[in-house]
Design a protein around this motif. Structure first.
Motif, PDB file in Angstrom:
ATOM      1  N   VAL A 156       0.815  -0.481  -0.425  1.00 38.30           N
ATOM      2  CA  VAL A 156      -0.081  -0.467   0.462  1.00 38.30           C
ATOM      3  C   VAL A 156       1.065   1.232   0.201  1.00 38.30           C
ATOM      4  O   VAL A 156       2.370   1.372   1.073  1.00 38.30           O
ATOM      5  CB  VAL A 156      -0.893  -0.438   1.487  1.00 38.30           C
ATOM      6  CG1 VAL A 156      -1.300   1.046   1.290  1.00 38.30           C
ATOM      7  CG2 VAL A 156      -1.948  -0.999   1.424  1.00 38.30           C
ATOM      8  N   ASP A 198      -3.039   0.928  -3.905  1.00 35.06           N
ATOM      9  CA  ASP A 198      -2.057  -0.985  -3.693  1.00 35.06           C
ATOM     10  C   ASP A 198      -1.012  -0.617  -4.554  1.00 35.06           C
ATOM     11  O   ASP A 198      -0.960  -0.137  -5.404  1.00 35.06           O
ATOM     12  CB  ASP A 198      -3.600  -1.744  -3.701  1.00 35.06           C
ATOM     13  CG  ASP A 198      -3.701  -1.924  -5.390  1.00 35.06           C
ATOM     14  OD1 ASP A 198      -3.355  -1.444  -6.204  1.00 35.06           O
ATOM     15  OD2 ASP A 198      -5.137  -2.394  -5.294  1.00 35.06           O
ATOM     16  N   GLN A 252     -16.440   3.596 -11.023  1.00 33.34           N
ATOM     17  CA  GLN A 252     -14.760   3.650 -10.462  1.00 33.34           C
ATOM     18  C   GLN A 252     -14.503   4.973 -10.744  1.00 33.34           C
ATOM     19  O   GLN A 252     -15.824   5.550 -12.711  1.00 33.34           O
ATOM     20  CB  GLN A 252     -14.616   3.322 -12.238  1.00 33.34           C
ATOM     21  CG  GLN A 252     -14.262   2.529 -13.002  1.00 33.34           C
ATOM     22  CD  GLN A 252     -12.941   1.712 -14.179  1.00 33.34           C
ATOM     23  OE1 GLN A 252     -12.849   0.878 -14.077  1.00 33.34           O
ATOM     24  NE2 GLN A 252     -11.689   2.589 -14.093  1.00 33.34           N
ATOM     25  N   ASN A 269     -11.168  -4.566 -13.951  1.00 34.07           N
ATOM     26  CA  ASN A 269     -12.249  -4.164 -13.160  1.00 34.07           C
ATOM     27  C   ASN A 269     -13.713  -4.409 -13.420  1.00 34.07           C
ATOM     28  O   ASN A 269     -14.166  -4.938 -14.419  1.00 34.07           O
ATOM     29  CB  ASN A 269     -12.245  -2.618 -13.818  1.00 34.07           C
ATOM     30  CG  ASN A 269     -10.927  -1.413 -13.265  1.00 34.07           C
ATOM     31  OD1 ASN A 269     -10.172  -1.900 -12.738  1.00 34.07           O
ATOM     32  ND2 ASN A 269     -10.742  -0.445 -13.899  1.00 34.07           N
ATOM     33  N   ARG A 322     -12.340   9.592  -4.611  1.00 40.71           N
ATOM     34  CA  ARG A 322     -10.860   8.196  -3.614  1.00 40.71           C
ATOM     35  C   ARG A 322     -11.838   7.247  -3.582  1.00 40.71           C
ATOM     36  O   ARG A 322     -11.621   5.512  -3.312  1.00 40.71           O
ATOM     37  CB  ARG A 322     -10.934   8.811  -1.761  1.00 40.71           C
ATOM     38  CG  ARG A 322      -9.016   9.801  -2.211  1.00 40.71           C
ATOM     39  CD  ARG A 322      -8.851  10.595  -1.118  1.00 40.71           C
ATOM     40  NE  ARG A 322      -8.555  11.491  -0.991  1.00 40.71           N
ATOM     41  CZ  ARG A 322      -8.879  12.510  -0.625  1.00 40.71           C
ATOM     42  NH1 ARG A 322      -9.906  12.886   0.003  1.00 40.71           N
ATOM     43  NH2 ARG A 322      -7.940  13.302  -0.270  1.00 40.71           N
ATOM     44  N   ARG A 323     -13.466   7.288  -3.244  1.00 42.92           N
ATOM     45  CA  ARG A 323     -14.379   6.437  -2.902  1.00 42.92           C
ATOM     46  C   ARG A 323     -14.439   5.702  -3.502  1.00 42.92           C
ATOM     47  O   ARG A 323     -14.412   4.282  -3.759  1.00 42.92           O
ATOM     48  CB  ARG A 323     -15.454   6.802  -2.545  1.00 42.92           C
ATOM     49  CG  ARG A 323     -16.631   6.245  -2.569  1.00 42.92           C
ATOM     50  CD  ARG A 323     -17.989   6.654  -2.169  1.00 42.92           C
ATOM     51  NE  ARG A 323     -18.831   5.616  -1.877  1.00 42.92           N
ATOM     52  CZ  ARG A 323     -19.333   5.106  -0.485  1.00 42.92           C
ATOM     53  NH1 ARG A 323     -18.450   5.366   0.427  1.00 42.92           N
ATOM     54  NH2 ARG A 323     -19.833   4.194  -0.232  1.00 42.92           N
ATOM     55  N   TYR A 370     -10.430   3.742  -4.965  1.00 46.51           N
ATOM     56  CA  TYR A 370      -9.412   3.029  -4.133  1.00 46.51           C
ATOM     57  C   TYR A 370     -10.186   1.924  -4.456  1.00 46.51           C
ATOM     58  O   TYR A 370      -8.974   0.872  -3.637  1.00 46.51           O
ATOM     59  CB  TYR A 370      -8.774   3.669  -3.341  1.00 46.51           C
ATOM     60  CG  TYR A 370      -8.244   4.655  -3.874  1.00 46.51           C
ATOM     61  CD1 TYR A 370      -7.118   4.507  -4.894  1.00 46.51           C
ATOM     62  CD2 TYR A 370      -7.752   5.930  -2.759  1.00 46.51           C
ATOM     63  CE1 TYR A 370      -6.738   5.699  -5.178  1.00 46.51           C
ATOM     64  CE2 TYR A 370      -6.912   7.229  -3.195  1.00 46.51           C
ATOM     65  CZ  TYR A 370      -6.306   6.808  -4.196  1.00 46.51           C
ATOM     66  OH  TYR A 370      -4.803   7.920  -4.739  1.00 46.51           O
ATOM     67  N   ARG A 371     -10.652   0.730  -4.796  1.00 43.29           N
ATOM     68  CA  ARG A 371     -11.286  -0.435  -4.241  1.00 43.29           C
ATOM     69  C   ARG A 371     -12.186  -0.861  -4.980  1.00 43.29           C
ATOM     70  O   ARG A 371     -13.060   0.086  -6.225  1.00 43.29           O
ATOM     71  CB  ARG A 371     -12.217  -0.206  -2.496  1.00 43.29           C
ATOM     72  CG  ARG A 371     -13.294   0.430  -2.963  1.00 43.29           C
ATOM     73  CD  ARG A 371     -13.732   0.500  -1.030  1.00 43.29           C
ATOM     74  NE  ARG A 371     -14.900   2.016  -0.912  1.00 43.29           N
ATOM     75  CZ  ARG A 371     -15.452   1.229   0.021  1.00 43.29           C
ATOM     76  NH1 ARG A 371     -15.393   0.833   1.050  1.00 43.29           N
ATOM     77  NH2 ARG A 371     -16.329   2.665   0.253  1.00 43.29           N
ATOM     78  N   SER A 372     -12.109  -2.878  -5.443  1.00 41.86           N
ATOM     79  CA  SER A 372     -13.647  -2.756  -6.450  1.00 41.86           C
ATOM     80  C   SER A 372     -14.865  -3.015  -5.497  1.00 41.86           C
ATOM     81  O   SER A 372     -14.994  -3.378  -4.885  1.00 41.86           O
ATOM     82  CB  SER A 372     -13.236  -3.783  -6.933  1.00 41.86           C
ATOM     83  OG  SER A 372     -13.587  -3.901  -7.868  1.00 41.86           O
ATOM     84  N   ASP A 411     -15.395  -6.156  -3.750  1.00 42.11           N
ATOM     85  CA  ASP A 411     -15.295  -5.996  -3.045  1.00 42.11           C
ATOM     86  C   ASP A 411     -16.311  -5.019  -1.853  1.00 42.11           C
ATOM     87  O   ASP A 411     -16.682  -5.352  -0.439  1.00 42.11           O
ATOM     88  CB  ASP A 411     -14.025  -5.741  -2.175  1.00 42.11           C
ATOM     89  CG  ASP A 411     -12.924  -6.622  -2.945  1.00 42.11           C
ATOM     90  OD1 ASP A 411     -13.223  -7.467  -2.853  1.00 42.11           O
ATOM     91  OD2 ASP A 411     -12.394  -5.734  -3.839  1.00 42.11           O
ATOM     92  N   ALA A 412     -17.273  -4.048  -2.021  1.00 41.63           N
ATOM     93  CA  ALA A 412     -17.485  -3.073  -1.434  1.00 41.63           C
ATOM     94  C   ALA A 412     -18.897  -2.473  -2.315  1.00 41.63           C
ATOM     95  O   ALA A 412     -18.655  -2.340  -3.425  1.00 41.63           O
ATOM     96  CB  ALA A 412     -17.358  -1.829  -1.035  1.00 41.63           C
ATOM     97  N   LYS A 467     -20.219   0.522  -3.170  1.00 34.67           N
ATOM     98  CA  LYS A 467     -19.600   1.708  -3.502  1.00 34.67           C
ATOM     99  C   LYS A 467     -20.506   2.675  -4.066  1.00 34.67           C
ATOM    100  O   LYS A 467     -20.220   3.822  -3.312  1.00 34.67           O
ATOM    101  CB  LYS A 467     -18.642   1.963  -4.377  1.00 34.67           C
ATOM    102  CG  LYS A 467     -17.370   1.108  -4.108  1.00 34.67           C
ATOM    103  CD  LYS A 467     -15.562   1.504  -5.559  1.00 34.67           C
ATOM    104  CE  LYS A 467     -15.815   1.392  -6.609  1.00 34.67           C
ATOM    105  NZ  LYS A 467     -15.130   1.164  -7.678  1.00 34.67           N
TER     106      LYS A 467
END
Ligand SMILES: Cc1cc2nc3c(=O)[nH]c(=O)nc-3n(C[C@H](O)[C@H](O)[C@H](O)COP(=O)(O)O)c2cc1C
Length: 206
Positions: free
Chosen positions: A21, A28, A81, A104, A130-131, A134-136, A139-140, A142
């Motif tokens: 990180v 990442d 994204q 993605n 950022r929201r 920085y993550r997929s 996994d969440a 968004k």
């Protein structure tokens, strides 16, 4: 010892492998690329001043971009994204291109529905970047707690941006790790007169 540069914030890490990180921006390890070719001897050019610093990678870092939330849907599901690779190809008819990594979740959604929302970030858009960047969505969720409108194509368009476009995929080009999509713009508009955020402003301000 190798050096690795974070392509999001520019932090340079020294070690055999990139850090898991980024300690500066939280990106990442996939956002790190090895620093090579810092010193050059002229890049094979003839004539003119002989001194050229760096190679193609250093020059690529100087290409300027805006910053966007690229959204799509798959059936009842929505996802989005962050992306900087959004650019106008023609104004008449309105056509834009986007570059999306095949890994993605958003790529899966664009493949499924063929429709894309492009929300244009303003200079207060760091939290949205950022929201969604920085993550997929694998996994969440968004969009949880994020207000959005639904466009005419069905794509989610998050509030807090200065404007939007909606597009339908006309064509695509396999670019190895990424797909370049050519989009026919079918809708769009502005919510405010705020200044758009550039990629370099995001990197400098977060
Ligand atoms: C500033 C910034 C710019 C980015 N630009 C792009 C881009 O142009 N294309 C791309 O495929 N991913 C880009 N990303 C990475 C994706 O936003 C990121 O991998 C995201 O987590 C993918 O989410 P998804 O799996 O839910 O689709 C960018 C991320 C950031 C933070």
């Amino acid at each position: 010892m190798k050096q690795w540069r974070c392509t999001i914030c520019g932090y340079v890490h020294t070690g055999e492998t990139p850090p898991e990180v980024c300690p500066v921006c939280g990106a990442d390890s996939s956002f790190f690329e090895e620093v090579t070719g810092e010193a050059g001897e002229g890049g094979g050019l003839t004539g003119g001043e002989p001194l050229i610093k760096g190679g193609p990678k250093q020059a690529l870092h100087k290409i300027t971009y805006g910053l966007f939330i690229v959204s799509s849907l798959r059936g009842e599901e929505i996802n989005a994204q962050c992306a900087n690779t959004v650019f106008q190809i023609t104004s008449e008819p309105a056509t834009v291109a986007i570059g999306i990594n095949k890994n993605n979740y958003t790529h899966d959604f664009i493949e499924a529905s063929g429709v894309v929302g492009i929300s244009i970030l303003d200079c207060q858009g760091q939290n949205l970047a950022r929201r969604f960047g920085y993550r997929s969505g694998r996994d969440a969720d968004k969009f949880a707690g994020i207000p959005y409108r639904t466009g005419v194509t069905g794509v989610p368009l998050p509030d807090g941006c200065l404007g939007f476009l909606e597009g339908k995929v006309r064509d695509k080009l396999d670019c190895g790790t990424h797909t370049l999509y050519l989009l026919d713009v079918v809708n769009g508009g502005l919510y405010s007169d705020e200044e758009p955020m550039t990629y370099s402003y995001f990197r400098a301000s977060k």
